[in-house]
Write a protein that holds these residues in place. Structure first.
Motif, short mmCIF file in Angstrom:
data_model
loop_
_atom_site.label_atom_id
_atom_site.label_comp_id
_atom_site.label_asym_id
_atom_site.label_seq_id
_atom_site.Cartn_x
_atom_site.Cartn_y
_atom_site.Cartn_z
N SER A 1 0.83 -1.21 0.00
CA SER A 1 0.00 0.00 0.00
C SER A 1 0.87 1.26 0.00
O SER A 1 0.51 2.27 0.59
N TRP B 1 2.46 -4.18 4.32
CA TRP B 1 1.73 -3.52 5.41
C TRP B 1 1.37 -4.51 6.50
O TRP B 1 1.29 -4.13 7.68
N ASP C 1 -5.10 2.31 0.92
CA ASP C 1 -4.75 2.84 2.24
C ASP C 1 -5.99 3.01 3.12
O ASP C 1 -5.96 2.72 4.32
N LEU D 1 0.77 2.84 7.08
CA LEU D 1 0.23 3.40 5.83
C LEU D 1 0.53 4.90 5.79
O LEU D 1 -0.34 5.73 6.04
#
Lengths: 589, 198
Positions: free
Chosen positions: A208, A218, A541, A562
């Motif tokens: 992301s 992530w 995100d 993020l």
């Protein structure tokens, strides 16, 4: 310090220097105390999160680029449906409206009703709880939406409030708005690099972070940040589908398993029929090698074995067999001391693998039957009847079963957070996307996926963990809206924004979140050309931030996981989520 | 007579001296007489003569000819002319197309994205794309798409930012059949085609 070199001897009358020194010292002391209190608060909060609030996150990756234009589909009579049929080709890629109400052709295709397989008529049309909130313009879909007929098991979850869709999600940089007008002239840095390319988009979905060279996924970042919540030796991340970008981390490398339901051991060994201990001649050492011994004494520890009365590396301790020789060789390699830190570090990998192998073996043993089956098998057998697929339980279903068994055996792992990765390949349907069979082409993939996920839900409900699990789908990209040919050998090519879903007890189900795309080809949000490649209206995100929050990340940790999130959304407050139509998680569950 | 600790008195004396000096300097610099004298001195100073710089002619290199608008580098043109050369095996066409994509990638910093029409537009520098490595009016371009020697558009399949499958439908003009020609085949697992899918 200075206080002892002052001239004045009368300490009952402190001078200015005394005052400064003492007040500074006091402030330092106060700072420490305040710090300690705040740390204690953090520790308390961490302990509160970790105590009995197990959470598992499952990334269900659709490798190859799922044609989600044919997963969440306009139905009935609407502007969207007209555009759908025109763009997809009514007889090429479009799913006929009549197909949404169907009777499974035979018993093998039927669906589990909770007590028996049924071939009664079913419908994959859905009733959304947030009618119209997802429409790009008023009344565009007319609230007439359906799932692919093969996704009927997902429809049951949607109807039960356990699953929601998020429409038109994709990788975005967020520094500048992308439109059809500026798509070809925007600076490269304003768009995700290498759109429509498999591996690039996979990595970007799994990190992301499209505008920065890849370093961690992530999921891996979350594992690094929240590792303190886990007490066990097993990594927070477990992949049942091999190496992936999602779980790449600094401190929490993923543990890899296969879908067979047993841990991968040295050739010739396995945790049940032929454990390591069976290759030992010295029976007093066997508890240290057999997986059946409860943690932590099952850990690989030659020194502990040595202390218990024998040298584990002595040749006489091993059976005079090829298995015994192999075990001795690997034990000797692991017990070697190295002058180089790099060599020492490298040596910890197999050692760590031996430790976790035992732990995972114990966890799986919680649901293992004597005949090698599992006590959770019934759910997959229900949804994959004999004669539907060959083999009966496809690999993706077995992957989900392993995840379910690890969650069921969580007490052996001593972890309160787990991140799982499973993957189903074959979605790159450039040709013959709709071969006319329910077990082949895109239909077959949707069918496998949906049944595997529904069976997983049933297993989680059985063990009382459905509220502690969140599953989300992800894929390289959506596919082109228009077909690449005009006959039944047609497929679709690489697109951009597409529909994903989240499922779990904490999901506010029955919704289509985000914004459904305006299906205008060669205009609107078709990024370039005339193939219908939608510019995403929601960034990855935004979705992953909500999921991260549910998993236990604080606001500042979400910023680490993020970093681009706030380019798209100010925060995760209820007001913001509602205004974005992204209110899909009940954080109180 | 003198104090035992002269330090504080010395510091006080120096401070007073500094203040007196500062007051005097301020008064001297703000007096009308001094200001008028400075202005008079500046007016008498000769100004430097400015001259326009002599334009330097651009160096000319007889080895690098100027390109006509719309044309491309002669070496790239010669390479493009090798496409659809029936004296060469058809696989050579795929290699040439792959070379052009590689050239574009080196110049722009990444492979062109999209399908045949997008990639052709990128290589020819049309539709807002930067750079041009392939001639716009080449015989291998039809309806904005690069075609193989049998007239079927090439099929481009970006597997990664620097690896792209290029497929020609071959003599039967049917994509994904046994006579297809393939450069940089896609990895299994994606399910690209029934042949290579996994």
């Amino acid at each position: 310090m200075n206080i002892f070199i002052r001239k004045q001897e009368d300490r009952s009358k402190p001078n200015r220097r005394d005052f400064l020194l003492q007040s500074s010292a006091a402030s330092l002391g106060l700072t420490s105390i305040v710090n300690s209190i705040s740390q204690l608060k953090l520790i308390g909060s961490a302990a509160a999160q970790g105590a009995g609030d197990y959470k598992a996150l499952v990334c269900f990756f659709l490798n190859g680029g799922n044609d989600s234009n044919n997963l969440l589909i306009p139905a009935g009579a609407s502007t969207a449906r007209t555009a759908y049929e025109a763009g997809r080709g009514a007889t090429v890629l479009a799913i006929p409206d009549a197909s949404f109400d169907f009777t499974p052709a035979n018993a093998a295709n039927g669906y589990w009703t909770g007590s028996a397989n049924s071939t009664a008529a079913v419908s994959s049309r859905i009733d959304t709880l947030n009618d119209g909130a997802y429409d790009p313009s008023t009344g565009y879909t007319g609230n007439n939406m359906a799932l692919h007929p093969g996704a009927y098991p997902l429809k049951t979850m949607f109807a039960d409030g356990d699953l929601s869709f998020i429409a038109n999600v994709g990788t975005l940089v967020g520094a500048q708005a992308v439109t059809r007008t500026n798509f070809n002239t925007l600076p490269a840095a304003a768009k995700p690099p290498q759109l429509f390319s498999h591996s690039d988009q996979q990595v970007q979905w799994q990190s992301s972070l499209p505008d920065v060279p890849f370093s961690r996924g992530w999921g891996g970042k979350i594992a690094d940040l929240l590792q303190g919540l886990n007490a066990g030796d097993l990594s927070m991340s477990v992949s049942i589908a091999g190496v992936n970008s999602f779980q790449v981390a600094y401190d929490q490398p993923a543990y890899f398993m296969n879908s067979s339901g047993s841990v991968s051991a040295l050739t010739g060994f396995n945790s049940t029929a032929h454990p390591y201990g069976s290759s030992l001649r010295n029976t007093s050492l066997q508890p240290h090698y057999n997986n059946a011994v409860p943690a932590p004494s099952n850990k690989y520890d030659p020194l502990a074995a040595l202390r218990s009365g024998g040298d584990p590396l002595a040749g006489t301790n091993y059976q005079h067999s090829s298995a015994g020789w192999r075990l001795r060789a690997i034990e000797q390699i692991m017990a070697m001391q190295h002058a180089s830190l790099f060599d020492e570090g490298y040596n910890t990998a197999p050692e760590s693998a031996r430790i976790t192998e035992g732990l995972v073996g114990n966890a799986l043993a919680q649901t293992a039957n004597a005949d090698g089956t599992s006590s959770l098998d019934a759910h997959w057998n229900n949804w994959f009847q004999n004669g539907l697929f060959n083999p009966r339980i496809p690999d993706i279903a077995n992957q989900m079963k392993v995840v379910a068994r690890l969650i069921a055996g969580r007490s052996q792992l001593s972890n309160t957070r787990q991140i799982f990765f499973v993957q189903l390949g074959g979605w790159d349907t450039h040709t013959t996307q709709i071969p006319g069979q329910t077990t082949a082409g895109h239909y077959g993939l949707v069918n496998q996926m949906s049944r595997a996920i529904r069976a997983f839900k049933d297993a989680m409900v059985q063990i009382g963990m459905w509220n502690n699990v969140m599953l989300f789908s992800a894929s390289d990209f959506n596919r082109t809206f228009t077909p690449n040919k005009s006959d039944n050998s047609a497929g679709s090519d690489h697109g951009w924004g597409g529909h994903m879903f989240v499922a779990g007890g904490a999901v506010k189900g029955g919704q289509i979140c985000g914004k459904f795309p305006n299906l205008t080809v060669n205009g609107g949000i078709d990024c370039t050309g005339n193939r219908g490649r939608w510019i995403p209206s929601t960034s990855t995100d935004q979705v992953f931030a909500s999921i991260s929050k549910w998993f236990g990340c604080s606001d500042s940790q979400i910023q680490t996981v993020l970093p681009n999130f706030t380019r798209f959304q100010a925060d995760l407050s209820n007001g913001t989520l509602v205004s974005k139509n992204l209110d899909f998680i009940d954080y109180s569950v | 007579m003198f104090p035992k600790r002269p330090g504080p008195y010395l510091i006080a004396f120096l401070l007073i001296l500094l203040i007196v000096l500062a007051v005097w300097l301020f008064q001297a610099l703000t007096s009308d007489v001094v200001i008028q004298a400075v202005q008079k001195k500046q007016a008498e100073r000769p100004r430097p003569v400015t001259q326009d710089p002599i334009p330097t002619p651009m160096p000319t290199n007889p080895g690098i000819p100027r390109l006509a608008p719309g044309s491309i580098d002669p070496a790239l043109q010669a390479q493009a002319d090798g496409l659809h050369n029936l004296q060469e095996p058809p696989e050579r066409d795929l290699e040439i197309v792959a070379d052009f994509i590689s050239t574009y990638s080196k110049g722009i910093g990444g492979n062109p994205i999209g399908d045949n029409a997008d990639i052709t537009a990128a290589l020819t520098g049309t539709q807002g794309h930067k750079g041009r490595v392939f001639p716009q009016n080449h015989r291998a371009i039809r309806n904005g798409q690069l075609i193989d020697r049998w007239g079927t558009p090439f099929w481009f399949h970006p597997n990664s930012g620097n690896q792209m499958e290029i497929r020609s439908a071959g003599p039967d003009k049917e994509m994904f059949t046994a006579d297809d020609l393939v450069q940089n085949p896609s990895p299994s697992g994606l399910g690209v085609t029934p042949q290579s899918g996994g």
